[in-house]
Design a protein around this motif. Sequence first.
Motif, PDB file in Angstrom:
ATOM      1  N   MET A 234       0.846  -1.209   0.000  1.00 36.35           N
ATOM      2  CA  MET A 234       0.000   0.000   0.000  1.00 36.35           C
ATOM      3  C   MET A 234       0.873   1.248   0.000  1.00 36.35           C
ATOM      4  SD  MET A 234      -2.890  -0.728  -0.413  1.00 36.35           S
ATOM      5  CE  MET A 234      -4.555  -0.578   0.129  1.00 36.35           C
ATOM      6  N   ARG A 235       0.547   2.162  -0.896  1.00 35.36           N
ATOM      7  CA  ARG A 235       1.316   3.405  -0.928  1.00 35.36           C
ATOM      8  C   ARG A 235       0.457   4.541  -0.380  1.00 35.36           C
ATOM      9  NH1 ARG A 235       6.104   2.954  -3.058  1.00 35.36           N
ATOM     10  NH2 ARG A 235       6.387   5.143  -3.510  1.00 35.36           N
ATOM     11  N   GLU A 236       1.122   5.357   0.406  1.00 32.83           N
ATOM     12  CA  GLU A 236       0.413   6.440   1.078  1.00 32.83           C
ATOM     13  C   GLU A 236       0.846   7.776   0.490  1.00 32.83           C
ATOM     14  OE1 GLU A 236       0.007   8.250   5.563  1.00 32.83           O
ATOM     15  OE2 GLU A 236       1.479   6.731   5.104  1.00 32.83           O
ATOM     16  N   LYS A 237      -0.086   8.667   0.255  1.00 29.27           N
ATOM     17  CA  LYS A 237       0.234   9.997  -0.262  1.00 29.27           C
ATOM     18  C   LYS A 237       0.842  10.839   0.845  1.00 29.27           C
ATOM     19  CE  LYS A 237      -3.578  11.018  -3.051  1.00 29.27           C
ATOM     20  NZ  LYS A 237      -4.458  12.094  -3.536  1.00 29.27           N
ATOM     21  N   VAL A 238       1.918  11.513   0.513  1.00 28.68           N
ATOM     22  CA  VAL A 238       2.521  12.434   1.467  1.00 28.68           C
ATOM     23  C   VAL A 238       2.812  13.764   0.771  1.00 28.68           C
ATOM     24  CG1 VAL A 238       3.527  10.650   2.934  1.00 28.68           C
ATOM     25  CG2 VAL A 238       4.855  11.577   1.040  1.00 28.68           C
ATOM     26  N   ILE A 239       2.845  14.810   1.534  1.00 29.15           N
ATOM     27  CA  ILE A 239       3.186  16.138   1.033  1.00 29.15           C
ATOM     28  C   ILE A 239       4.523  16.520   1.636  1.00 29.15           C
ATOM     29  CG2 ILE A 239       2.499  18.564   0.969  1.00 29.15           C
ATOM     30  CD1 ILE A 239      -0.420  17.434   1.449  1.00 29.15           C
ATOM     31  N   LEU A 240       5.411  17.039   0.785  1.00 34.89           N
ATOM     32  CA  LEU A 240       6.710  17.484   1.274  1.00 34.89           C
ATOM     33  C   LEU A 240       6.676  18.998   1.472  1.00 34.89           C
ATOM     34  CD1 LEU A 240       9.067  15.306  -0.902  1.00 34.89           C
ATOM     35  CD2 LEU A 240       8.374  14.934   1.460  1.00 34.89           C
ATOM     36  N   VAL A 241       7.014  19.413   2.679  1.00 36.31           N
ATOM     37  CA  VAL A 241       6.903  20.810   3.084  1.00 36.31           C
ATOM     38  C   VAL A 241       8.290  21.366   3.341  1.00 36.31           C
ATOM     39  CG1 VAL A 241       5.958  22.350   4.844  1.00 36.31           C
ATOM     40  CG2 VAL A 241       4.661  20.361   4.098  1.00 36.31           C
ATOM     41  N   CYS A 242       8.540  22.538   2.795  1.00 33.13           N
ATOM     42  CA  CYS A 242       9.816  23.208   3.030  1.00 33.13           C
ATOM     43  C   CYS A 242       9.968  23.502   4.526  1.00 33.13           C
ATOM     44  CB  CYS A 242       9.855  24.505   2.236  1.00 33.13           C
ATOM     45  SG  CYS A 242      11.294  25.493   2.597  1.00 33.13           S
ATOM     46  N   SER A 243      11.134  23.151   5.078  1.00 36.93           N
ATOM     47  CA  SER A 243      11.328  23.354   6.512  1.00 36.93           C
ATOM     48  C   SER A 243      11.590  24.821   6.852  1.00 36.93           C
ATOM     49  CB  SER A 243      12.479  22.485   7.009  1.00 36.93           C
ATOM     50  OG  SER A 243      13.660  22.831   6.332  1.00 36.93           O
TER      51      SER A 243
ATOM     52  N   LEU B 105       7.799  26.641   4.946  1.00 36.49           N
ATOM     53  CA  LEU B 105       6.620  25.795   5.154  1.00 36.49           C
ATOM     54  C   LEU B 105       5.674  25.743   3.957  1.00 36.49           C
ATOM     55  CD1 LEU B 105       5.740  26.682   8.853  1.00 36.49           C
ATOM     56  CD2 LEU B 105       7.214  24.871   8.005  1.00 36.49           C
ATOM     57  N   SER B 106       6.167  26.080   2.789  1.00 39.97           N
ATOM     58  CA  SER B 106       5.299  25.928   1.626  1.00 39.97           C
ATOM     59  C   SER B 106       5.293  24.468   1.172  1.00 39.97           C
ATOM     60  CB  SER B 106       5.720  26.867   0.499  1.00 39.97           C
ATOM     61  OG  SER B 106       6.875  26.416  -0.106  1.00 39.97           O
ATOM     62  N   ARG B 107       4.151  24.047   0.672  1.00 42.08           N
ATOM     63  CA  ARG B 107       3.966  22.651   0.280  1.00 42.08           C
ATOM     64  C   ARG B 107       4.363  22.496  -1.178  1.00 42.08           C
ATOM     65  NH1 ARG B 107      -1.371  20.414   3.076  1.00 42.08           N
ATOM     66  NH2 ARG B 107      -0.725  20.746   5.224  1.00 42.08           N
ATOM     67  N   ASN B 108       5.571  22.080  -1.403  1.00 42.68           N
ATOM     68  CA  ASN B 108       6.123  22.109  -2.752  1.00 42.68           C
ATOM     69  C   ASN B 108       5.971  20.810  -3.520  1.00 42.68           C
ATOM     70  OD1 ASN B 108       7.063  24.776  -2.486  1.00 42.68           O
ATOM     71  ND2 ASN B 108       8.778  24.038  -1.285  1.00 42.68           N
ATOM     72  N   TYR B 109       5.913  19.709  -2.846  1.00 42.00           N
ATOM     73  CA  TYR B 109       5.932  18.433  -3.553  1.00 42.00           C
ATOM     74  C   TYR B 109       4.911  17.460  -2.984  1.00 42.00           C
ATOM     75  CZ  TYR B 109      10.367  20.114  -5.353  1.00 42.00           C
ATOM     76  OH  TYR B 109      11.321  20.866  -5.949  1.00 42.00           O
ATOM     77  N   ASN B 110       4.326  16.718  -3.918  1.00 44.02           N
ATOM     78  CA  ASN B 110       3.505  15.584  -3.528  1.00 44.02           C
ATOM     79  C   ASN B 110       4.228  14.320  -3.932  1.00 44.02           C
ATOM     80  OD1 ASN B 110       0.920  16.747  -2.587  1.00 44.02           O
ATOM     81  ND2 ASN B 110       0.974  17.660  -4.612  1.00 44.02           N
TER      82      ASN B 110
ATOM     83  N   HIS C  80      13.097  19.352   2.894  1.00 44.11           N
ATOM     84  CA  HIS C  80      11.647  19.218   2.837  1.00 44.11           C
ATOM     85  C   HIS C  80      11.235  18.038   3.687  1.00 44.11           C
ATOM     86  CE1 HIS C  80      11.994  22.013  -0.436  1.00 44.11           C
ATOM     87  NE2 HIS C  80      10.689  22.054  -0.588  1.00 44.11           N
ATOM     88  N   LYS C  81      10.273  18.262   4.527  1.00 39.65           N
ATOM     89  CA  LYS C  81       9.830  17.203   5.419  1.00 39.65           C
ATOM     90  C   LYS C  81       8.423  16.763   5.096  1.00 39.65           C
ATOM     91  CE  LYS C  81      12.891  18.424   9.140  1.00 39.65           C
ATOM     92  NZ  LYS C  81      13.059  18.885  10.503  1.00 39.65           N
ATOM     93  N   GLU C  82       8.174  15.544   5.422  1.00 38.28           N
ATOM     94  CA  GLU C  82       6.859  14.968   5.200  1.00 38.28           C
ATOM     95  C   GLU C  82       5.825  15.657   6.102  1.00 38.28           C
ATOM     96  OE1 GLU C  82       6.965  10.878   6.103  1.00 38.28           O
ATOM     97  OE2 GLU C  82       4.798  10.764   6.290  1.00 38.28           O
TER      98      GLU C  82
END
Length: 49
Positions: free
Chosen positions: A1-10, A13-18, A45-47
């Motif tokens: 199972m794969r889970e969607k995550v958003i990568l946030v600039c530390s 804090l902008s959400r740059n990547y899915n 970038h953190k999850e």
Amino acid sequence: MREKVILVCSECLSRNYNTTKNKSISKERLELNKYCPRCDKHTIHKESK
Ligand SMILES: [Zn+2]
């Protein structure tokens, strides 16, 4: 199972990547050095929850 995550600039804090991850393999939170357009540089970038 794969889970969607958003990568946030530390830094800004902008959400740059899915992305997706395999939860059964990677239990730790992701930390990736990626380019942030808002900071105009590479940052950690953190999850996001
Ligand atoms: Zn940033």
